[in-house]
Write a protein that holds these residues in place. Structure first.
Motif, PDB file in Angstrom:
ATOM      1  N   LYS B 374      -1.751  -7.398  -9.654  1.00  0.00           N
ATOM      2  CA  LYS B 374      -2.828  -5.949  -9.844  1.00  0.00           C
ATOM      3  C   LYS B 374      -2.403  -4.327  -7.902  1.00  0.00           C
ATOM      4  CE  LYS B 374      -6.922  -7.299 -11.239  1.00  0.00           C
ATOM      5  NZ  LYS B 374      -8.472  -8.237 -10.810  1.00  0.00           N
ATOM      6  N   ASP B 377      -7.469  -1.481  -8.050  1.00  0.00           N
ATOM      7  CA  ASP B 377      -8.570  -2.099  -9.253  1.00  0.00           C
ATOM      8  C   ASP B 377      -7.719  -2.179 -11.141  1.00  0.00           C
ATOM      9  OD1 ASP B 377     -10.117  -3.583  -8.138  1.00  0.00           O
ATOM     10  OD2 ASP B 377     -11.623  -2.020  -7.337  1.00  0.00           O
ATOM     11  N   GLU B 378      -6.205  -1.936 -10.536  1.00  0.00           N
ATOM     12  CA  GLU B 378      -5.335  -1.531 -11.919  1.00  0.00           C
ATOM     13  C   GLU B 378      -4.317  -3.143 -11.525  1.00  0.00           C
ATOM     14  OE1 GLU B 378      -2.639   1.555 -14.108  1.00  0.00           O
ATOM     15  OE2 GLU B 378      -3.333   2.253 -12.029  1.00  0.00           O
ATOM     16  N   VAL B 379      -4.831  -3.363 -13.432  1.00  0.00           N
ATOM     17  CA  VAL B 379      -3.310  -4.365 -13.465  1.00  0.00           C
ATOM     18  C   VAL B 379      -2.211  -3.384 -13.926  1.00  0.00           C
ATOM     19  CG1 VAL B 379      -2.556  -5.723 -15.179  1.00  0.00           C
ATOM     20  CG2 VAL B 379      -5.054  -5.740 -13.971  1.00  0.00           C
TER      21      VAL B 379
END
Lengths: 119, 420
Positions: B374, B377-379
């Motif tokens: 991550k 907040d982005e995978v």
């Protein structure tokens, strides 16, 4: 049905080998063709590489490491070690030098895997 | 005092690969310092096969693998000194070494630490009992048998089922000894499956999981060891004690990066890997000092060591030859409790978007998981893994667009997600 762990590479695939028909052995669980060959060979003629060492005379080390150039039948491991036990080679020895030619009529040579210089 | 652009400490697989890659990039002013009387490091005593499948697509023995790299170093006329032990490294990259000519003082623009690791000794695991002869680390026994041609004993018990322990079990059998048991504290082996098959099963050597050695008996020489089963918390159950007669105990109970030089220079050391904390250029907390190979973290395969060292050689070259040494901020990679560590631990917030690999080890055996990264907040990365184990290093290969996101984020988390 027999289960093996393939020893060709560090992946160590879990093989399931169906040997009910010796002419049509079915290998599952392998991830590469080498696994299939290994599974069939484990039923018909299991083979292993042998790595050991032999005594060196007049060398910088007392022993030189050796290997069978290819895998030999598993049942011949200790016979080949017995041959190596009685061998003494003169330094210098270099990587690839043949230590035993055609060991136990397997058509496989045993070769040196390390350089040991003369002192 | 002598001056070099790049000094590499250690002439094993890591040091050799780093020297070759730095040279090929264009750095010709290199010195390798090696404390043994030959290049090649620990590979010289690892006479079994299984090395180089990834690098050379064939299966070599340790000395053969080392020799491939030694030849390349010789071909390039890269300077090396044997029988030379570095005794001190300072923050301003000054090296003190003892050689056959006495004390050397060497000043370097960049240093690559490639000193490898050493075995955890008996004192590191506190086995009770007498201090008699016949107790060796597996690697010491390996050197005695494979290089010096001496057998350390006839009836052997091995504690620890790491790869060296397994390999030495077979080696001792080949040389005429009887291996009575391999005893493993954990409920699983940290060694490779293939080694359990071809080193133990082939020779009917028993492997006892969840067992440990609780006492060593013997006056001048080991006479027996007492083993016991352990509970879930790894404490021995003393009512399960059993005596095994033997004259030799081999210990294969873990490897520790050899970071005394780095510590002496106040390099920031990770408490988990016991290697230096490095950023994604493999640079330590000291500007221009790099680490690679087993001194950074213990690897499963030498092929991975060579790969990592190659990268260190390139980064050291770039460091030496960059004109403006701009210092960028770095983001620390955080992990959840299922991931034990990552290498690198720090990501540089610059604009180098070349592909990047993050290596990691998990803390236990987990089935059906996804390995994810991550960035803020982005995978940005997710990979399914049917099974992961502490004994096998996992790799996260990030592509350019993923690296771009990684380098610009304030929070980076590497974690395992359980899949139902």
């Amino acid at each position: 049905m027999k289960e093996f762990i393939c020893i060709n590479c560090p992946l160590g695939c879990h093989l399931v080998v169906d040997d009910s028909d010796k002419n049509n052995i079915i290998v599952t669980g392998n991830t590469c063709p080498r696994g299939k060959t290994y599974g069939i060979n484990e039923i018909l003629n299991p083979k292993r590489m042998v790595t050991s060492s032999v005594c060196v005379l007049n060398g910088e080390n007392n022993v030189v490491s050796v290997k069978t150039k290819e895998a030999i039948p598993k049942g011949l491991i200790f016979d080949s070690l017995e041959i190596l036990k009685n061998i003494k080679v003169n330094a210098p020895v270099h990587i690839g030098d043949v230590i035993v030619k055609n060991v136990l009529n397997t058509n496989v040579d045993i070769i040196a895997t390390r350089n040991v210089e003369r002192i | 005092m002598e001056n070099y652009n790049l000094v590499i400490i250690g002439g094993g697989p890591a040091g050799l690969a780093a020297a070759i890659s730095a040279y090929d990039k264009g750095e010709k002013n290199i010195l390798i310092l090696e404390r043994e009387n030959k290049l090649g490091g620990i590979l010289n005593q690892c006479i079994h096969n299984g090395f180089g499948l990834h690098t050379f697509n064939e299966e070599l023995t340790g000395p053969e693998y080392a020799y491939r790299f030694i030849e390349e170093v010789e071909k390039r006329h890269i300077k090396y000194m044997l029988n030379t032990t570095v005794i001190n490294l300072s923050k301003d990259k000054e090296i003190r070494a003892l050689s056959e000519d006495g004390l050397l003082i060497i000043k370097a623009k960049a240093i690559i630490l490639a000193c490898g690791c050493r075995e955890r000794p008996r004192g590191g695991i506190n086995i009770a009992g007498s201090r008699c002869a016949g107790i060796y680390s597996a690697g010491t026994a390996q050197k005695l048998v494979n290089i010096d041609g001496f057998m350390p004993g006839k009836e052997v018990v091995i504690l620890g089922s790491g790869d060296i322990g397994l390999i030495m079990a077979r080696r001792m059998v080949f040389e005429g000894a009887k291996v009575k048991a391999v005893v493993e504290l954990l409920p699983y082996s940290s060694g490779l499956n293939r080694n359990i098959v071809q080193c133990l099963n082939d020779f009917n050597i028993p492997l006892l999981f969840s067992h440990t050695v609780v006492e060593i008996k013997g006056k001048d020489r080991v006479e027996s060891v007492i083993i016991a089963e352990v509970d879930e918390r790894l404490n021995p159950k003393m009512d399960t004690c059993e005596e095994i007669k033997c004259d030799t105990l081999l210990l294969s109970v873990g490897l520790l990066p050899e970071n005394e030089l780095a510590r002496g220079a106040d390099v920031n050391i990770s408490r988990i890997t016991r290697g230096a904390v490095v950023d994604d250029s493999l640079m330590t907390s000291i500007d221009g000092v790099f680490e690679c190979g087993n001194v950074l973290h213990v690897h499963d395969l030498v092929d991975y060591v060579s790969e990592e060292a190659k990268e260190a050689g390139i980064k050291a070259y770039e460091y030496i030859n960059s004109k403006a040494k701009k210092v960028y901020p770095k983001t620390e990679i955080e992990t959840d409790s299922l991931v034990r560590y990552t290498v690198p631990e720090l990501i540089i917030n610059n604009e180098d978007y070349n592909p990047l690999t993050i290596k990691l080890r998990v803390s236990n055996v987990f089935k059906k998981v996804r390995l994810e990264v991550k960035a803020d907040d982005e995978v940005i990365f997710s990979k399914a893994r049917p099974v992961v184990a502490p004994g096998e290093m996992e790799k996260i290969d990030l592509k350019e667009d993923q690296v771009k996101k990684l380098r610009s984020s304030k929070h980076i988390l590497v974690y395992l997600k359980k899949v139902e």
